[in-house]
Design a protein around this motif. Sequence first.
Motif, PDB file in Angstrom:
ATOM      1  N   ILE A   1       0.840  -1.208   0.000  1.00 36.15           N
ATOM      2  CA  ILE A   1       0.000   0.000   0.000  1.00 36.15           C
ATOM      3  C   ILE A   1       0.867   1.248   0.000  1.00 36.15           C
ATOM      4  CG2 ILE A   1      -1.677   1.321   1.351  1.00 36.15           C
ATOM      5  CD1 ILE A   1      -2.815  -1.380   2.307  1.00 36.15           C
ATOM      6  N   LEU A   2       1.929   1.226   0.802  1.00 30.79           N
ATOM      7  CA  LEU A   2       2.809   2.396   0.897  1.00 30.79           C
ATOM      8  C   LEU A   2       3.639   2.608  -0.359  1.00 30.79           C
ATOM      9  CD1 LEU A   2       3.972   2.069   4.615  1.00 30.79           C
ATOM     10  CD2 LEU A   2       2.451   3.799   3.644  1.00 30.79           C
ATOM     11  N   ARG A   3       3.671   1.632  -1.243  1.00 30.17           N
ATOM     12  CA  ARG A   3       4.363   1.804  -2.523  1.00 30.17           C
ATOM     13  C   ARG A   3       3.511   2.551  -3.542  1.00 30.17           C
ATOM     14  NH1 ARG A   3       6.902  -4.313  -2.998  1.00 30.17           N
ATOM     15  NH2 ARG A   3       8.764  -3.928  -1.727  1.00 30.17           N
ATOM     16  N   ARG A   4       2.233   2.744  -3.213  1.00 34.61           N
ATOM     17  CA  ARG A   4       1.335   3.434  -4.131  1.00 34.61           C
ATOM     18  C   ARG A   4       1.479   4.940  -3.959  1.00 34.61           C
ATOM     19  NH1 ARG A   4      -4.578   0.925  -4.811  1.00 34.61           N
ATOM     20  NH2 ARG A   4      -4.715   3.019  -5.689  1.00 34.61           N
ATOM     21  N   THR A   5       1.866   5.602  -5.021  1.00 36.28           N
ATOM     22  CA  THR A   5       2.095   7.044  -4.974  1.00 36.28           C
ATOM     23  C   THR A   5       0.825   7.804  -4.627  1.00 36.28           C
ATOM     24  OG1 THR A   5       3.814   6.809  -6.655  1.00 36.28           O
ATOM     25  CG2 THR A   5       2.978   9.026  -6.260  1.00 36.28           C
ATOM     26  N   ASP A   6      -0.314   7.356  -5.161  1.00 37.37           N
ATOM     27  CA  ASP A   6      -1.557   8.087  -4.899  1.00 37.37           C
ATOM     28  C   ASP A   6      -1.938   8.038  -3.423  1.00 37.37           C
ATOM     29  OD1 ASP A   6      -2.096   5.383  -4.979  1.00 37.37           O
ATOM     30  OD2 ASP A   6      -3.823   5.523  -6.318  1.00 37.37           O
ATOM     31  N   VAL A   7      -1.765   6.864  -2.798  1.00 37.25           N
ATOM     32  CA  VAL A   7      -2.081   6.751  -1.377  1.00 37.25           C
ATOM     33  C   VAL A   7      -1.101   7.573  -0.542  1.00 37.25           C
ATOM     34  CG1 VAL A   7      -2.226   5.162   0.579  1.00 37.25           C
ATOM     35  CG2 VAL A   7      -3.173   4.495  -1.636  1.00 37.25           C
ATOM     36  N   LEU A   8       0.177   7.531  -0.897  1.00 34.17           N
ATOM     37  CA  LEU A   8       1.180   8.318  -0.171  1.00 34.17           C
ATOM     38  C   LEU A   8       0.890   9.812  -0.252  1.00 34.17           C
ATOM     39  CD1 LEU A   8       4.616   6.585  -0.891  1.00 34.17           C
ATOM     40  CD2 LEU A   8       3.398   6.741   1.288  1.00 34.17           C
ATOM     41  N   LEU A   9       0.433  10.268  -1.413  1.00 31.68           N
ATOM     42  CA  LEU A   9       0.092  11.687  -1.568  1.00 31.68           C
ATOM     43  C   LEU A   9      -1.060  12.067  -0.641  1.00 31.68           C
ATOM     44  CD1 LEU A   9       0.353  12.449  -5.402  1.00 31.68           C
ATOM     45  CD2 LEU A   9       1.503  13.673  -3.543  1.00 31.68           C
ATOM     46  N   VAL A  10      -2.071  11.194  -0.560  1.00 31.55           N
ATOM     47  CA  VAL A  10      -3.207  11.474   0.322  1.00 31.55           C
ATOM     48  C   VAL A  10      -2.750  11.518   1.774  1.00 31.55           C
ATOM     49  CG1 VAL A  10      -5.427  10.634   1.171  1.00 31.55           C
ATOM     50  CG2 VAL A  10      -4.904  10.501  -1.267  1.00 31.55           C
ATOM     51  N   LEU A  11      -1.936  10.540   2.181  1.00 28.82           N
ATOM     52  CA  LEU A  11      -1.457  10.504   3.563  1.00 28.82           C
ATOM     53  C   LEU A  11      -0.553  11.699   3.859  1.00 28.82           C
ATOM     54  CD1 LEU A  11      -0.667   6.699   4.012  1.00 28.82           C
ATOM     55  CD2 LEU A  11      -2.686   7.958   4.779  1.00 28.82           C
ATOM     56  N   GLY A  12       0.262  12.101   2.881  1.00 28.57           N
ATOM     57  CA  GLY A  12       1.104  13.280   3.072  1.00 28.57           C
ATOM     58  C   GLY A  12       0.280  14.546   3.213  1.00 28.57           C
ATOM     59  N   ALA A  13      -0.749  14.678   2.377  1.00 26.85           N
ATOM     60  CA  ALA A  13      -1.636  15.843   2.475  1.00 26.85           C
ATOM     61  C   ALA A  13      -2.359  15.862   3.818  1.00 26.85           C
ATOM     62  CB  ALA A  13      -2.647  15.821   1.328  1.00 26.85           C
ATOM     63  N   LEU A  14      -2.779  14.680   4.271  1.00 22.35           N
ATOM     64  CA  LEU A  14      -3.461  14.581   5.565  1.00 22.35           C
ATOM     65  C   LEU A  14      -2.530  14.992   6.702  1.00 22.35           C
ATOM     66  CD1 LEU A  14      -5.884  13.627   7.318  1.00 22.35           C
ATOM     67  CD2 LEU A  14      -4.831  11.350   7.318  1.00 22.35           C
ATOM     68  N   LEU A  15      -1.282  14.535   6.662  1.00 19.12           N
ATOM     69  CA  LEU A  15      -0.332  14.873   7.724  1.00 19.12           C
ATOM     70  C   LEU A  15      -0.078  16.372   7.771  1.00 19.12           C
ATOM     71  CD1 LEU A  15       1.597  13.974   9.940  1.00 19.12           C
ATOM     72  CD2 LEU A  15       3.360  13.642   8.193  1.00 19.12           C
ATOM     73  N   LEU A  16       0.151  16.982   6.612  1.00 22.49           N
ATOM     74  CA  LEU A  16       0.400  18.428   6.574  1.00 22.49           C
ATOM     75  C   LEU A  16      -0.803  19.204   7.104  1.00 22.49           C
ATOM     76  CD1 LEU A  16       2.183  18.799   3.110  1.00 22.49           C
ATOM     77  CD2 LEU A  16       3.196  19.249   5.361  1.00 22.49           C
ATOM     78  N   ALA A  17      -1.996  18.833   6.620  1.00 22.48           N
ATOM     79  CA  ALA A  17      -3.200  19.549   7.047  1.00 22.48           C
ATOM     80  C   ALA A  17      -3.453  19.356   8.535  1.00 22.48           C
ATOM     81  CB  ALA A  17      -4.401  19.065   6.232  1.00 22.48           C
ATOM     82  N   SER A  18      -3.237  18.141   9.033  1.00 29.17           N
ATOM     83  CA  SER A  18      -3.491  17.866  10.451  1.00 29.17           C
ATOM     84  C   SER A  18      -2.489  18.576  11.356  1.00 29.17           C
ATOM     85  CB  SER A  18      -3.443  16.355  10.707  1.00 29.17           C
ATOM     86  OG  SER A  18      -4.456  15.685   9.981  1.00 29.17           O
ATOM     87  N   LEU A  19      -1.255  18.710  10.895  1.00 31.74           N
ATOM     88  CA  LEU A  19      -0.233  19.370  11.707  1.00 31.74           C
ATOM     89  C   LEU A  19      -0.587  20.824  12.001  1.00 31.74           C
ATOM     90  CD1 LEU A  19       3.170  18.061  10.279  1.00 31.74           C
ATOM     91  CD2 LEU A  19       2.270  17.718  12.584  1.00 31.74           C
ATOM     92  N   VAL A  20      -1.288  21.485  11.079  1.00 28.14           N
ATOM     93  CA  VAL A  20      -1.598  22.907  11.265  1.00 28.14           C
ATOM     94  C   VAL A  20      -3.026  23.132  11.767  1.00 28.14           C
ATOM     95  CG1 VAL A  20       0.079  23.696   9.578  1.00 28.14           C
ATOM     96  CG2 VAL A  20      -2.224  23.143   8.810  1.00 28.14           C
ATOM     97  N   THR A  21      -3.781  22.053  11.962  1.00 30.22           N
ATOM     98  CA  THR A  21      -5.161  22.189  12.459  1.00 30.22           C
ATOM     99  C   THR A  21      -5.346  21.320  13.703  1.00 30.22           C
ATOM    100  OG1 THR A  21      -5.895  20.489  10.866  1.00 30.22           O
ATOM    101  CG2 THR A  21      -6.109  22.788  10.209  1.00 30.22           C
ATOM    102  N   PHE A  22      -5.777  20.112  13.486  1.00 33.76           N
ATOM    103  CA  PHE A  22      -6.052  19.169  14.575  1.00 33.76           C
ATOM    104  C   PHE A  22      -4.860  19.023  15.521  1.00 33.76           C
ATOM    105  CE2 PHE A  22      -5.541  14.654  15.835  1.00 33.76           C
ATOM    106  CZ  PHE A  22      -6.621  14.533  16.695  1.00 33.76           C
ATOM    107  N   GLY A  23      -3.651  18.933  14.968  1.00 30.15           N
ATOM    108  CA  GLY A  23      -2.464  18.717  15.786  1.00 30.15           C
ATOM    109  C   GLY A  23      -2.060  19.890  16.649  1.00 30.15           C
ATOM    110  N   GLN A  24      -2.628  21.080  16.393  1.00 32.22           N
ATOM    111  CA  GLN A  24      -2.259  22.273  17.164  1.00 32.22           C
ATOM    112  C   GLN A  24      -3.401  22.824  18.007  1.00 32.22           C
ATOM    113  OE1 GLN A  24       0.680  23.154  17.550  1.00 32.22           O
ATOM    114  NE2 GLN A  24       1.733  22.209  15.827  1.00 32.22           N
ATOM    115  N   PHE A  25      -4.592  22.242  17.883  1.00 35.61           N
ATOM    116  CA  PHE A  25      -5.737  22.859  18.553  1.00 35.61           C
ATOM    117  C   PHE A  25      -5.612  22.818  20.070  1.00 35.61           C
ATOM    118  CE2 PHE A  25     -10.185  23.122  20.014  1.00 35.61           C
ATOM    119  CZ  PHE A  25     -10.499  24.345  19.434  1.00 35.61           C
ATOM    120  N   ARG A  26      -4.990  21.762  20.576  1.00 35.56           N
ATOM    121  CA  ARG A  26      -4.785  21.676  22.030  1.00 35.56           C
ATOM    122  C   ARG A  26      -3.325  21.926  22.402  1.00 35.56           C
ATOM    123  NH1 ARG A  26      -6.831  16.371  24.527  1.00 35.56           N
ATOM    124  NH2 ARG A  26      -6.086  15.424  22.598  1.00 35.56           N
ATOM    125  N   GLY A  27      -2.509  22.348  21.433  1.00 42.25           N
ATOM    126  CA  GLY A  27      -1.103  22.566  21.708  1.00 42.25           C
ATOM    127  C   GLY A  27      -0.657  23.982  21.400  1.00 42.25           C
ATOM    128  N   GLY A  28      -0.225  24.194  20.157  1.00 42.68           N
ATOM    129  CA  GLY A  28       0.353  25.475  19.788  1.00 42.68           C
ATOM    130  C   GLY A  28      -0.606  26.637  19.803  1.00 42.68           C
TER     131      GLY A  28
END
Length: 432
Positions: free
Chosen positions: A215-242
């Motif tokens: 699954i991790l060899r699939r570029t399309d899935v990796l792009l989705v997971l990368g987009a999710l990580l970036l978006a979460s880092l600046v929203t969900f990941g900071q709501f109770r922190g930064g």
Amino acid sequence: MSVISKIRSLPFAARLLLLSDGISSIGIGMVFPFLWVYLTEIRHFDTWVPATALATQAGAAVVGGLTYGAVLSRMPYNRVVPLANVNAGVGTLLYAFAANPVIALVAACIFGFGVSGVAATVRAAYAATTEADQRETAYSADFSVTNLCMGIGVVTGGLIAALDFGTPVLRYGILYTIDALSFFVMAAITLRALPTNQVDAASSESTQKVGYVSILRRTDVLLVLGALLLASLVTFGQFRGGLPGYLIQTDAVEANGLSVAVTVNIVVCVVIPLFCMAWFSKVPRNLLLAVSGLCAGGCWGFVYLAGEHTGIQALALACSGVALLSVSESLVGPLLSALVNNLVTSEMRGRTNALFSITMSTSAVIGPVIAGALLPVGDGTGFIVSMLLLSAAAAIVALFLPKVPDAEEKADTDGSDASSSDENEKGAVGTA
């Protein structure tokens, strides 16, 4: 078609899943803010205990998500989803009896393992019980209902904790018991409502070839997971922190002001998925996800301005930022959930949703670490700049995400899910 009509048009199993997830979310909300308070002020443990418990939960969540994702490829939905809920329910119930640190840490391990499995398997179950063109509706409704019910749970839990009856240990024990019962109720509903998706011999052989590495060899899935990580880092990941850290560090907003910001977050996260997604139905999904990155950037711009003011001006600016952050969250979660589940086959779905859940959990761990490292830099300016850069990166990556397949295109790869859902609506509710 109205939002309510779209939800009513979802398959029966998906609507029951939505109901049960709402019930579970009320229970989660009742204990969500209180673990640190419960273990330190009620149980009188040293601060290392809740800190270790939270770290243990996070570690167990990674293992649990990967495990349940793999199991879902080999066992029926109406067995794995209830199992994960019972697992989480036992863990949170054990917190009610945490008379010593060892019990608290065992509870953290069991709960973390189970709750990550709930997140992964429920997201996969929505995909298994809906057609490709229904999934955005299902995930949007779930995001809205979950936030609403968690808000109800937080308020109810706070009222019960503040009541003058029994001992504090008893009152908090009741909260954790209700949380456990909400998981058990969801287990009972999903046991009877979800598809059996029994795996035949050919499908089983195919599943054995589908692992996390493939699954991790699939570029399309990796792009989705990368987009999710970036978006979460600046929203969900900071709501109770930064976000609260910066506002408090700059003396812009006090604790009661933060409660107003939390209320804004809940309201927007309920309203946007339910009532606004229909307005966006003709907008390309890549563009909507890019807009979500811009909204996140706008949030941090307002937060920076709030730090330059005090009083009602600071609170208004902070709430404006939180509103934009909430819009971003409301777009990212449902759209990326639908996208990734429309990209993969049913054999890949369990593991893919486990990776999706773990990516979100990872942001909740990395986000506060980034905040802790950068908030001291330039009185928080370094942190704000990093959030703006990550938001811009999220917007850019969104433009390169794969196109969501149409329902017709998906029909061949989605195979048995639709027929399984139809059969389930007619008869699986009556099976044990």
